[in-house]
Enzyme design. Structure first.
Site, short mmCIF file in Angstrom:
data_model
loop_
_atom_site.label_atom_id
_atom_site.label_comp_id
_atom_site.label_asym_id
_atom_site.label_seq_id
_atom_site.Cartn_x
_atom_site.Cartn_y
_atom_site.Cartn_z
N LYS A 99 0.83 -1.21 0.00
CA LYS A 99 0.00 0.00 0.00
C LYS A 99 0.86 1.26 0.00
O LYS A 99 0.64 2.18 -0.79
CB LYS A 99 -0.91 -0.03 1.24
CG LYS A 99 -1.96 1.05 1.27
CD LYS A 99 -2.91 0.79 2.45
CE LYS A 99 -2.12 0.68 3.74
NZ LYS A 99 -2.90 0.27 4.89
N THR A 158 4.02 1.44 -0.80
CA THR A 158 4.80 1.44 -2.05
C THR A 158 3.97 2.03 -3.19
O THR A 158 4.48 2.82 -3.99
CB THR A 158 5.21 -0.01 -2.37
OG1 THR A 158 5.93 -0.53 -1.26
CG2 THR A 158 6.09 -0.07 -3.59
N ARG A 173 2.20 8.50 7.05
CA ARG A 173 2.46 8.58 8.49
C ARG A 173 3.94 8.42 8.82
O ARG A 173 4.70 7.85 8.06
CB ARG A 173 1.70 7.46 9.21
CG ARG A 173 0.23 7.70 9.34
CD ARG A 173 -0.43 6.59 10.12
NE ARG A 173 -0.41 5.35 9.37
CZ ARG A 173 -0.78 4.17 9.88
NH1 ARG A 173 -1.15 4.08 11.15
NH2 ARG A 173 -0.77 3.09 9.14
N LYS A 187 12.21 -6.01 12.45
CA LYS A 187 12.97 -5.10 11.58
C LYS A 187 12.15 -3.87 11.25
O LYS A 187 10.94 -3.94 11.08
CB LYS A 187 13.36 -5.84 10.30
CG LYS A 187 14.46 -6.84 10.56
CD LYS A 187 15.20 -7.19 9.30
CE LYS A 187 16.42 -8.06 9.66
NZ LYS A 187 17.49 -7.92 8.69
N ALA A 224 -3.85 2.56 14.18
CA ALA A 224 -4.99 2.37 13.28
C ALA A 224 -6.09 1.54 13.94
O ALA A 224 -7.12 1.31 13.34
CB ALA A 224 -4.55 1.73 11.98
N PHE A 230 -4.11 -0.10 7.72
CA PHE A 230 -4.85 -1.37 7.64
C PHE A 230 -5.56 -1.52 6.29
O PHE A 230 -5.25 -0.84 5.32
CB PHE A 230 -5.85 -1.49 8.80
CG PHE A 230 -5.23 -1.64 10.15
CD1 PHE A 230 -3.86 -1.87 10.32
CD2 PHE A 230 -6.02 -1.59 11.30
CE1 PHE A 230 -3.31 -2.03 11.59
CE2 PHE A 230 -5.46 -1.74 12.57
CZ PHE A 230 -4.11 -1.95 12.71
N PHE A 282 4.24 -8.64 -8.63
CA PHE A 282 5.35 -9.46 -8.13
C PHE A 282 5.88 -10.29 -9.29
O PHE A 282 5.12 -10.65 -10.19
CB PHE A 282 4.87 -10.39 -7.00
CG PHE A 282 4.82 -9.72 -5.67
CD1 PHE A 282 3.85 -8.78 -5.39
CD2 PHE A 282 5.74 -10.02 -4.67
CE1 PHE A 282 3.79 -8.15 -4.16
CE2 PHE A 282 5.69 -9.39 -3.45
CZ PHE A 282 4.71 -8.45 -3.18
N TRP A 309 7.51 -0.83 -8.04
CA TRP A 309 8.51 -1.42 -7.15
C TRP A 309 9.81 -1.67 -7.92
O TRP A 309 10.89 -1.33 -7.46
CB TRP A 309 7.99 -2.73 -6.54
CG TRP A 309 8.86 -3.29 -5.48
CD1 TRP A 309 8.83 -3.02 -4.14
CD2 TRP A 309 9.93 -4.22 -5.66
NE1 TRP A 309 9.81 -3.71 -3.48
CE2 TRP A 309 10.50 -4.46 -4.38
CE3 TRP A 309 10.48 -4.87 -6.77
CZ2 TRP A 309 11.58 -5.31 -4.19
CZ3 TRP A 309 11.55 -5.73 -6.58
CH2 TRP A 309 12.10 -5.95 -5.30
#
Lengths: 557, 557
Positions: free
Chosen positions: A72, A74, A95, A106, A274, A302, A382, A410
């Site tokens: 989202k 990205t 945000r 991570k 959220a 979310f 992807f 991406w």
């Protein structure tokens, strides 16, 4: 081997932040720099542009998240770059990251691949200090409440009914529940207390919803911090903390400007939870961006059932803003998971599973239509996706009357998302947007919960104890009946069971607890267990985070 | 009516911080700006100037403080401006203010009158975020210790012997003593715990003593955080928190550059407690300033008995620096108080009381000589001082073999302190400085305490339980015997009784507790009650702090 996000981020050819600001017409003297690649936009400048017309707001939201990843943020970043690439003056609003959790798992990047916001390291650490300011303002109020009781308790606070916990931007389970003021007379009256993580603070929610410093101070004053024995509320204003808290938050209220890998402007500002909050960046940042750019791409936390609903029913309603188009992000992989495929088998083509999983996507498409804003589906590509799988998603969307576009930001940055950018422009210029909230202000609080549960989640009914219904009624009597509802619920399902994917029917939504955020201006309905203070995992990321011999940060990403 | 400090500060004609940096030859790209009037000096630039010769370090210290006020910081700032005014390239180094206490009592200015450092507001609030970074690094370690125990306690920590509390930059007495991890299995093992104020953190002391990031990481790793049942220590390194803490402190290690009202460079960096820590600004700032300026004026916390002693025996010894001259600040009013005059009568001339009070000044003069650095007394002028009173102080100093100069920097800025500036230059160029610490590294820990108590305070003896002496012996056996001592004691008297002014004799120094700061590199000897977490007063300043209609901060000053 493909480069990691952090490798790509470190190779970024960042421009001085003043040049990025120039793209939006912000004079250098009104950019308060933090280093050479971050700045706050001055309150004076923001004031000076209030008479300008607003640009077009675009909301990026997503299906229910899965471990497969939706992308989202990205997509938000990529679309911002894409709009700039096709000649539009566009800005991004997202945000800020919470520091504490980065030392558990991570750290989160801001986007990924060639659709990222930089400087990534700073954004995952102290950034411009906004969250530290919120932590400090919140805990000043805590100290002042206990101090008031210590010196005689003129306000008659019932110490068993203090509604204001403390916060820290750290994953520290040991602080969830404590007893404070032990050790004798000079330390006060022993009491039960506890800490939440900073992003769960009502101060965070207020900073994100306030229109200006005056509004901020008023909302802070409106917060309920405790009750008396007769159940009457004690406000932050009664404690006289609202002025000093506003002073502590003065700089934090100014939006932060950074840049994408393609040197386009991005506002990164505020970060409310959220679940018990509304999960969007600040109204200040969004409204400022709308004054400075023709297109503003933002996102909500979310999936669309929680994030977009709150964006529309809380943020847009209260801030008087309205998006012209919505991008609903989905992936072939997530469709497969929703269609019943196990995580290990996501790499294999399975068109039937994709089709089955599209049910989840379809329900979000239907839901978004209820807010009156046109939608386009963004398929975040992807490498394992097959043409047949992508086509299955497109065909499904077509059957639902919306278009779906395959996005490759991406891998390719703005070049990979120009078709979507153009589609968004077409939607906006089509002029079909006619935003309306899901329910009117005047509806009763419990009815509002029911409306969300039935219209958005498709639950059969909402279940709540008499105690909860009585509480909602009492708040209505106290004048809080017009507030919108903020549902705290798992993000993984339309139901309260995180494992129930797809498009479930035949379930109930139990309301376990309700809370009044009188300053932020919403009533929280907690449906299921909500954790407001995370713990660290067995092997926290902090054990391997370090500076290497080149002075670079290792282990954070 | 005379202008207040804040009025004067707000009228300051500040230069862009890049211009201030230019005075010291810092290129713009190596100044990391925070707004237009604050910046951090980049670690790379600091590295690049390491081969340069050092400038001359000047220490400003004072008699034992009285409510009448001495003006130590004011003199530090004024002298920096004065040295620049007579053509020297001079910089100032002072500590950062702690945010928390500003919401209790009125916030501390950095200097006063026409000898101030600006921007005053920012320096009393979040400044460049250094203290927030320290708070976060400290509490990350706390969370990791409890998390280690939660997940199985492989290190065998005795939870009753955790030596690492939490910190917060807030006056909050309710957090002094708490029980944590209540509420069941998922919250950990219930334990006694508590919070100190951030300036009391050993991380703060380490940040202020570390030479570079490598040294910082090593010292953080060296900190003792707990003991096992067999009393063997558990180090921060064992918890694997040192790397992540260093990452959190990376930016905070870079010195902050601001400016005086006369646009001269001032480094404001670090702020350790002057009781349980050494009370000086960072070694990083002092050493960097020495590479960039010909004269560097710095100060040490409290009176010379505590502040200057620790400056010499801890900071100079460990950092390998040495002042060329000391300015000992006194006021006629404080001499009168030391001479027995009540606060309400300080406005009336009383030469006899001045003469009597000079005993306190005299003892500091004698003490400073023991460190081998020449001294000049700076009389900080007040309008009520009479010529006869000033002359009495000068005559007394003369009898002690040192000069005294009347300074009017508060009223007149650099013009009021040029005589002192020239005197300091003469002292430095006289080449008489031959710094030596009070005691050698090799002396036993208890003997070191005795040496300070007898040589500096003039106590008859040091009193300590066998338990304390045994503890010191045990640390010597563990290899900590060469560490210097950090005495935590009242600043108001040479004795442990804050009301015993003047130059007392015939008293004992009781050592109540000893603590090992293994990372900072000193042993703390606590003599009397030391408060490491203040409380708020009945009417805290925070109740009246607010933004006025002009957006200015009211009530903070």
């Amino acid at each position: 081997m493909a480069k990691t996000d952090i490798q790509i981020a470190r190779e970024a050819k960042k421009k001085p932040i003043q040049e990025v600001g120039q793209k939006l017409g912000i004079p250098s003297e009104h950019l308060l720099p933090f280093g050479h690649d971050k700045a706050k936009v001055s309150a004076d400048f923001i004031q000076s542009v209030q008479d300008r017309p607003d640009g077009n707001l675009i909301l990026v939201t997503a299906i229910n998240p899965t471990p497969a990843g939706e992308g989202k943020t990205t997509t938000t970043v990529g679309l911002g770059d894409g709009l700039n690439a096709i000649g539009k003056k566009a800005a991004i609003c997202i945000r800020e990251a919470s520091l504490g959790p980065n030392f558990g798992m991570k750290g989160g990047a801001a986007g990924g691949g060639y659709a990222q916001i930089v400087p990534m390291e700073d954004m995952n650490l102290h950034f411009t200090g906004d969250f530290h300011a919120i932590t400090t303002a919140h805990n000043l109020l805590s100290a002042m409440i206990d101090n008031h009781i210590y010196w005689g308790n003129e306000l008659g606070i019932d110490q068993r009914r203090i509604a204001w916990r403390r916060v820290i931007d750290m994953n520290d389970r040991a602080l969830r529940q404590i007893t404070s003021s032990l050790g004798g007379v000079s330390n006060g009256f022993p009491a039960e207390a506890g800490f939440d993580i900073t992003v769960a603070s009502e101060v965070m929610a207020i900073l994100c919803l306030a229109n200006d410093l005056k509004d901020l101070e008023k909302r802070l004053g409106d917060m309920i911090v405790a009750y008396r024995r007769d159940r009457s509320p004690v406000y932050c204003r009664d404690i006289k903390a609202d002025g000093a808290m506003t002073v502590l938050l003065k700089d934090a209220m100014q939006p932060n400007l950074v840049q994408t890998l393609e040197n386009n402007p991005a506002f990164v500002h505020g970060g409310p939870f959220a679940n018990i909050a509304h999960g969007c960046n600040t109204v200040m940042a969004t409204k400022t961006a709308l004054k400075l750019a023709d297109y503003v791409v933002t996102e909500a936390g979310f999936g669309a059932d929680l994030g977009a609903e709150k964006f529309f029913d809380i943020k847009c309603r209260k801030a008087g803003i309205a998006p012209k188009a919505v991008v609903l992000v989905a992936t072939v992989r997530a469709m497969k998971m929703n269609g019943g495929v196990k995580k290990d088998n996501l790499g294999q083509e399975n068109v039937d599973a994709v089709k089955k999983g599209c049910e989840n996507l379809g329900r979000h498409i239907e839901n978004l239509a209820k807010f009156g804003v046109p939608c386009v589906v963004g398929i975040n590509h992807f490498v394992t996706d097959t043409d047949a799988e992508v086509q299955a998603v497109k065909d499904y969307c077509s059957s639902k009357g919306v278009e779906a576009v395959l996005n490759k930001h991406w891998a390719d940055g703005s070049k990979g998302i120009t078709e979507m950018a153009q589609k968004v422009v077409d939607l906006v210029e089509g002029g079909k947007a006619n935003y309306k909230p899901l329910y009117p202000d005047e509806m009763g609080l419990f009815e509002k919960i029911e409306t969300i549960a039935k219209e958005i989640y498709r639950a059969d009914k909402v279940v709540a104890d008499k105690k909860i219904k009585d509480q909602l009624k009492a708040w209505e009597d106290d004048g809080y009946g017009k507030l919108p509802i903020c549902i705290a619920k798992t993000q993984y399902s339309f139901t309260t069971d995180p494992n129930w994917r797809g498009a479930p029917t035949g379930f109930e939504i139990p309301v376990r607890e309700v809370r009044l955020s009188a300053g932020a201006g919403f009533v929280v309905a907690i449906c299921g267990e909500i954790m407001t203070m995370p713990g660290l995992p067995k092997k926290p990321a902090s054990e391997v985070i370090r500076l290497n011999d080149q002075g670079e940060i290792e282990g954070l990403f």
